[in-house]
Design a protein around this motif. Structure first.
Motif, mmCIF file in Angstrom:
data_model
loop_
_atom_site.group_PDB
_atom_site.id
_atom_site.type_symbol
_atom_site.label_atom_id
_atom_site.label_comp_id
_atom_site.label_asym_id
_atom_site.label_seq_id
_atom_site.Cartn_x
_atom_site.Cartn_y
_atom_site.Cartn_z
ATOM 1 N N GLN A 22 0.046 -20.708 4.545
ATOM 2 C CA GLN A 22 0.702 -19.405 4.476
ATOM 3 C C GLN A 22 0.281 -18.685 3.201
ATOM 4 O O GLN A 22 -0.017 -19.311 2.187
ATOM 5 C CB GLN A 22 2.219 -19.552 4.555
ATOM 6 N N GLU A 23 0.231 -17.363 3.295
ATOM 7 C CA GLU A 23 -0.200 -16.552 2.163
ATOM 8 C C GLU A 23 0.512 -15.208 2.234
ATOM 9 O O GLU A 23 0.456 -14.539 3.258
ATOM 10 C CB GLU A 23 -1.718 -16.356 2.246
ATOM 11 N N PHE A 24 1.184 -14.848 1.161
ATOM 12 C CA PHE A 24 1.873 -13.563 1.085
ATOM 13 C C PHE A 24 1.126 -12.629 0.145
ATOM 14 O O PHE A 24 0.586 -13.081 -0.872
ATOM 15 C CB PHE A 24 3.305 -13.743 0.568
ATOM 16 N N THR A 30 0.156 -10.261 5.797
ATOM 17 C CA THR A 30 -1.044 -11.075 5.639
ATOM 18 C C THR A 30 -1.279 -11.931 6.872
ATOM 19 O O THR A 30 -0.387 -12.666 7.315
ATOM 20 C CB THR A 30 -0.910 -11.996 4.412
ATOM 21 N N LYS A 31 -2.480 -11.847 7.408
ATOM 22 C CA LYS A 31 -2.916 -12.660 8.542
ATOM 23 C C LYS A 31 -3.938 -13.658 8.029
ATOM 24 O O LYS A 31 -4.993 -13.274 7.538
ATOM 25 C CB LYS A 31 -3.545 -11.768 9.609
ATOM 26 N N HIS A 32 -3.620 -14.950 8.128
ATOM 27 C CA HIS A 32 -4.541 -15.996 7.697
ATOM 28 C C HIS A 32 -4.988 -16.771 8.942
ATOM 29 O O HIS A 32 -4.207 -17.535 9.517
ATOM 30 C CB HIS A 32 -3.863 -16.938 6.699
ATOM 31 N N VAL A 44 -1.620 -17.599 10.881
ATOM 32 C CA VAL A 44 -0.288 -17.568 10.287
ATOM 33 C C VAL A 44 -0.103 -16.164 9.723
ATOM 34 O O VAL A 44 -0.923 -15.686 8.929
ATOM 35 C CB VAL A 44 -0.133 -18.625 9.168
ATOM 36 N N TRP A 45 0.951 -15.487 10.169
ATOM 37 C CA TRP A 45 1.307 -14.160 9.672
ATOM 38 C C TRP A 45 2.451 -14.301 8.683
ATOM 39 O O TRP A 45 3.458 -14.952 8.992
ATOM 40 C CB TRP A 45 1.762 -13.253 10.813
ATOM 41 N N CYS A 46 2.313 -13.692 7.504
ATOM 42 C CA CYS A 46 3.346 -13.710 6.468
ATOM 43 C C CYS A 46 3.681 -12.276 6.092
ATOM 44 O O CYS A 46 2.786 -11.488 5.785
ATOM 45 C CB CYS A 46 2.857 -14.472 5.244
ATOM 46 N N MET A 47 4.967 -11.965 6.105
ATOM 47 C CA MET A 47 5.411 -10.600 5.819
ATOM 48 C C MET A 47 6.561 -10.615 4.826
ATOM 49 O O MET A 47 7.571 -11.290 5.039
ATOM 50 C CB MET A 47 5.851 -9.914 7.118
ATOM 51 N N ARG A 48 6.394 -9.862 3.769
ATOM 52 C CA ARG A 48 7.480 -9.636 2.816
ATOM 53 C C ARG A 48 8.429 -8.595 3.418
ATOM 54 O O ARG A 48 8.065 -7.868 4.346
ATOM 55 C CB ARG A 48 6.918 -9.096 1.499
ATOM 56 N N PRO A 49 9.646 -8.493 2.878
ATOM 57 C CA PRO A 49 10.563 -7.459 3.347
ATOM 58 C C PRO A 49 9.901 -6.075 3.309
ATOM 59 O O PRO A 49 9.207 -5.728 2.351
ATOM 60 C CB PRO A 49 11.733 -7.551 2.364
ATOM 61 N N GLY A 50 10.081 -5.330 4.390
ATOM 62 C CA GLY A 50 9.541 -3.979 4.497
ATOM 63 C C GLY A 50 8.127 -3.898 5.056
ATOM 64 O O GLY A 50 7.656 -2.813 5.387
ATOM 65 N N GLN A 51 7.435 -5.015 5.188
ATOM 66 C CA GLN A 51 6.061 -4.979 5.698
ATOM 67 C C GLN A 51 6.037 -4.931 7.224
ATOM 68 O O GLN A 51 6.940 -5.433 7.892
ATOM 69 C CB GLN A 51 5.266 -6.171 5.180
ATOM 70 N N MET A 110 5.285 -16.268 10.944
ATOM 71 C CA MET A 110 5.089 -16.634 12.349
ATOM 72 C C MET A 110 3.678 -17.151 12.545
ATOM 73 O O MET A 110 2.767 -16.851 11.769
ATOM 74 C CB MET A 110 5.347 -15.464 13.276
ATOM 75 N N ILE A 111 3.509 -17.947 13.580
ATOM 76 C CA ILE A 111 2.193 -18.410 13.997
ATOM 77 C C ILE A 111 1.834 -17.643 15.255
ATOM 78 O O ILE A 111 2.649 -17.531 16.182
ATOM 79 C CB ILE A 111 2.198 -19.924 14.267
ATOM 80 N N GLY A 112 0.632 -17.096 15.282
ATOM 81 C CA GLY A 112 0.146 -16.372 16.450
ATOM 82 C C GLY A 112 -1.049 -17.099 17.048
ATOM 83 O O GLY A 112 -1.954 -17.517 16.324
#
Length: 127
Positions: A22-24, A30-32, A44-51, A110-112
């Motif tokens: 995971q990477e923020f 962020t899509k890794h 792996v999708w990582c989203m901070r609040p508001g993203q 989330m994992i896509g």
């Protein structure tokens, strides 16, 4: 039958531990991508609040999201929203719109898994 014991390192292109990949980023979701074959791609999708992951579709690919952590507002169609949360599996078949925004005050992961590849990206406006 005798089984040969192998290590996880022997299968590093087949066994993935999502917390390690995971990477923020502060500036955007962020899509890794952790694997890609001629059939599917995993990220792996990582989203901070508001993203936001903008609403989009894929002409010939299905996109399956497995929510690991957090909550978000999912967009199943332009102008529509429904909450999703850790434990949910979200399916967007080829041509179906999908996107989301992390409107919570916590991180979202989330994992896509999508395929067939290449999946393409058709953006849509939230009218």
């Amino acid at each position: 039958m005798t089984l040969k014991e192998v290590t996880r390192e022997d299968l590093k292109n087949r066994i993935f531990h999502w917390p390690d990949i995971q990477e923020f980023r502060e500036e955007e979701a962020t899509k890794h991508i952790f694997y890609e074959t001629p059939n599917t791609v995993g990220a792996v999708w990582c989203m901070r609040p508001g993203q936001t992951l903008p609403i989009h579709s894929h002409e010939n690919a299905d996109d399956i999201w497995i929510v690991i952590e957090g909550t978000a507002d999912f967009y199943p169609e332009c102008g529509e929203t429904v909450p999703i949360q850790a434990g949910d599996v979200v399916v967007a078949r080829a041509g179906e719109k999908h996107g989301m925004t992390n409107n919570s005050d916590k991180n979202f992961v989330m994992i896509g898994i999508a395929g067939p590849t290449p999946i393409g990206f058709i953006p849509h406006k939230h009218d």
